[in-house]
Design a protein around this motif. Structure first.
Motif, PDB file in Angstrom:
ATOM      1  N   ILE A  20      -2.163   7.104  10.005  1.00  0.00           N
ATOM      2  CA  ILE A  20      -3.054   7.972   9.491  1.00  0.00           C
ATOM      3  C   ILE A  20      -2.942   9.080   9.986  1.00  0.00           C
ATOM      4  O   ILE A  20      -3.227   9.628  10.968  1.00  0.00           O
ATOM      5  CB  ILE A  20      -4.601   7.433   9.528  1.00  0.00           C
ATOM      6  CG1 ILE A  20      -4.674   5.669   9.346  1.00  0.00           C
ATOM      7  CG2 ILE A  20      -5.532   8.377   9.241  1.00  0.00           C
ATOM      8  CD1 ILE A  20      -6.065   5.426   9.918  1.00  0.00           C
ATOM      9  N   GLN A  21      -2.384   9.935   9.133  1.00  0.00           N
ATOM     10  CA  GLN A  21      -1.865  11.459   9.413  1.00  0.00           C
ATOM     11  C   GLN A  21      -2.792  12.572   8.823  1.00  0.00           C
ATOM     12  O   GLN A  21      -2.824  13.716   9.437  1.00  0.00           O
ATOM     13  CB  GLN A  21      -0.463  11.750   9.067  1.00  0.00           C
ATOM     14  CG  GLN A  21       0.464  10.805   9.704  1.00  0.00           C
ATOM     15  CD  GLN A  21       0.494  10.781  11.059  1.00  0.00           C
ATOM     16  OE1 GLN A  21       0.425  12.083  11.590  1.00  0.00           O
ATOM     17  NE2 GLN A  21       0.502   9.640  11.726  1.00  0.00           N
ATOM     18  N   PHE A  44      -7.626  -2.419  10.457  1.00  0.00           N
ATOM     19  CA  PHE A  44      -6.776  -2.106   9.352  1.00  0.00           C
ATOM     20  C   PHE A  44      -5.489  -2.288   9.561  1.00  0.00           C
ATOM     21  O   PHE A  44      -4.737  -2.114  10.564  1.00  0.00           O
ATOM     22  CB  PHE A  44      -7.076  -0.524   9.178  1.00  0.00           C
ATOM     23  CG  PHE A  44      -6.190   0.398   8.318  1.00  0.00           C
ATOM     24  CD1 PHE A  44      -6.276  -0.179   6.916  1.00  0.00           C
ATOM     25  CD2 PHE A  44      -5.269   1.316   8.570  1.00  0.00           C
ATOM     26  CE1 PHE A  44      -5.341   0.470   5.979  1.00  0.00           C
ATOM     27  CE2 PHE A  44      -4.493   1.793   7.807  1.00  0.00           C
ATOM     28  CZ  PHE A  44      -4.391   1.418   6.531  1.00  0.00           C
ATOM     29  N   ASP A  45      -4.766  -2.918   8.545  1.00  0.00           N
ATOM     30  CA  ASP A  45      -3.369  -3.446   8.635  1.00  0.00           C
ATOM     31  C   ASP A  45      -2.471  -2.526   7.643  1.00  0.00           C
ATOM     32  O   ASP A  45      -2.741  -3.098   6.555  1.00  0.00           O
ATOM     33  CB  ASP A  45      -3.077  -4.979   8.933  1.00  0.00           C
ATOM     34  CG  ASP A  45      -1.788  -5.124   9.019  1.00  0.00           C
ATOM     35  OD1 ASP A  45      -0.784  -4.348   9.097  1.00  0.00           O
ATOM     36  OD2 ASP A  45      -1.289  -6.320   8.976  1.00  0.00           O
ATOM     37  N   PRO A  46      -1.806  -1.610   7.829  1.00  0.00           N
ATOM     38  CA  PRO A  46      -1.125  -0.569   6.685  1.00  0.00           C
ATOM     39  C   PRO A  46       0.011  -1.324   6.058  1.00  0.00           C
ATOM     40  O   PRO A  46       0.403  -1.118   4.974  1.00  0.00           O
ATOM     41  CB  PRO A  46      -0.775   0.559   7.572  1.00  0.00           C
ATOM     42  CG  PRO A  46      -0.701   0.202   8.935  1.00  0.00           C
ATOM     43  CD  PRO A  46      -1.648  -0.927   9.099  1.00  0.00           C
ATOM     44  N   MET A  98       0.857  -1.285  -0.059  1.00  0.00           N
ATOM     45  CA  MET A  98       0.103   0.015   0.004  1.00  0.00           C
ATOM     46  C   MET A  98       0.898   1.153  -0.188  1.00  0.00           C
ATOM     47  O   MET A  98       1.862   1.280   0.803  1.00  0.00           O
ATOM     48  CB  MET A  98      -0.850   0.134   1.183  1.00  0.00           C
ATOM     49  CG  MET A  98      -1.856   0.985   1.396  1.00  0.00           C
ATOM     50  SD  MET A  98      -3.144   0.853   2.903  1.00  0.00           S
ATOM     51  CE  MET A  98      -3.926  -0.418   2.277  1.00  0.00           C
ATOM     52  N   ALA A  99       0.540   2.423  -0.763  1.00  0.00           N
ATOM     53  CA  ALA A  99       1.455   3.580  -0.961  1.00  0.00           C
ATOM     54  C   ALA A  99       1.224   4.238   0.446  1.00  0.00           C
ATOM     55  O   ALA A  99       0.004   4.183   1.029  1.00  0.00           O
ATOM     56  CB  ALA A  99       0.980   4.365  -2.215  1.00  0.00           C
ATOM     57  N   LYS A 100       2.238   5.080   0.546  1.00  0.00           N
ATOM     58  CA  LYS A 100       2.209   5.755   1.892  1.00  0.00           C
ATOM     59  C   LYS A 100       0.854   6.568   2.086  1.00  0.00           C
ATOM     60  O   LYS A 100       0.390   6.899   2.818  1.00  0.00           O
ATOM     61  CB  LYS A 100       3.644   6.552   1.952  1.00  0.00           C
ATOM     62  CG  LYS A 100       3.492   7.229   3.567  1.00  0.00           C
ATOM     63  CD  LYS A 100       4.832   7.846   3.685  1.00  0.00           C
ATOM     64  CE  LYS A 100       5.017   8.500   4.979  1.00  0.00           C
ATOM     65  NZ  LYS A 100       4.783   7.869   6.028  1.00  0.00           N
ATOM     66  N   SER A 101       0.828   7.180   0.858  1.00  0.00           N
ATOM     67  CA  SER A 101      -0.518   8.339   0.644  1.00  0.00           C
ATOM     68  C   SER A 101      -1.872   7.734   1.068  1.00  0.00           C
ATOM     69  O   SER A 101      -2.785   8.168   1.664  1.00  0.00           O
ATOM     70  CB  SER A 101      -0.419   9.248  -0.503  1.00  0.00           C
ATOM     71  OG  SER A 101      -0.841   8.248  -1.453  1.00  0.00           O
ATOM     72  N   ASP A 102      -1.880   6.295   0.574  1.00  0.00           N
ATOM     73  CA  ASP A 102      -3.203   5.615   0.724  1.00  0.00           C
ATOM     74  C   ASP A 102      -3.174   5.410   2.224  1.00  0.00           C
ATOM     75  O   ASP A 102      -4.290   5.565   2.967  1.00  0.00           O
ATOM     76  CB  ASP A 102      -3.095   4.174   0.166  1.00  0.00           C
ATOM     77  CG  ASP A 102      -3.177   4.237  -1.389  1.00  0.00           C
ATOM     78  OD1 ASP A 102      -3.748   5.296  -1.657  1.00  0.00           O
ATOM     79  OD2 ASP A 102      -2.786   3.228  -1.985  1.00  0.00           O
TER      80      ASP A 102
END
Length: 123
Positions: free
Chosen positions: A88-89, A115-117, A1-5
């Motif tokens: 989540i920022q 949720f597992d980033p 998953m991309a950081k922005s996602d």
């Protein structure tokens, strides 16, 4: 998953939970703060039970309502800690998590906890 996602991640709770919790909390609020508007006689055994609670345990119902409110506030605040831990920022995503968790409690918080980033989303 991309950081922005990850930083913008938000998922709405299901419509089933939204409806069930809205109706339940709304009914509980009416029973506690406006019990005269409930047509108990048209609700069968459930109405009889609710009328009994209003007549004999109004103080406990009032305290229970405030306890549920406090639990939802705690869950909403805790959701912000979980957002930080999961990366989540985005302020808009965090605000959405806060309000959704305040309104729908664990139905929302459970989605955030699952949720597992680190793992890619399954479609």
């Amino acid at each position: 998953m991309a950081k922005s996602d990850v930083t913008n991640y938000f998922r709405a709770t299901s419509l089933t939970w939204i409806i069930a919790i809205t109706l339940s909390v709304g009914y509980f609020t009416c029973i506690v703060f406006a019990p005269e508007v409930i047509p108990y006689q048209h609700m069968g055994p459930f109405g009889t039970f609710c009328r009994y609670l209003v007549d004999n345990h109004a103080g406990l119902m009032y305290k229970g309502w405030w306890a549920a409110f406090a639990i939802h506030v705690f869950e909403a605040v805790y959701s912000q800690k979980v957002c930080s831990e999961k990366g989540i920022q985005s302020s808009s995503a965090r605000l959405l998590w806060f309000f959704q968790t305040f309104l729908f409690g664990f139905a929302s918080l459970g989605l955030l906890l699952k949720f597992d980033p680190k793992r890619p989303k399954q479609h």
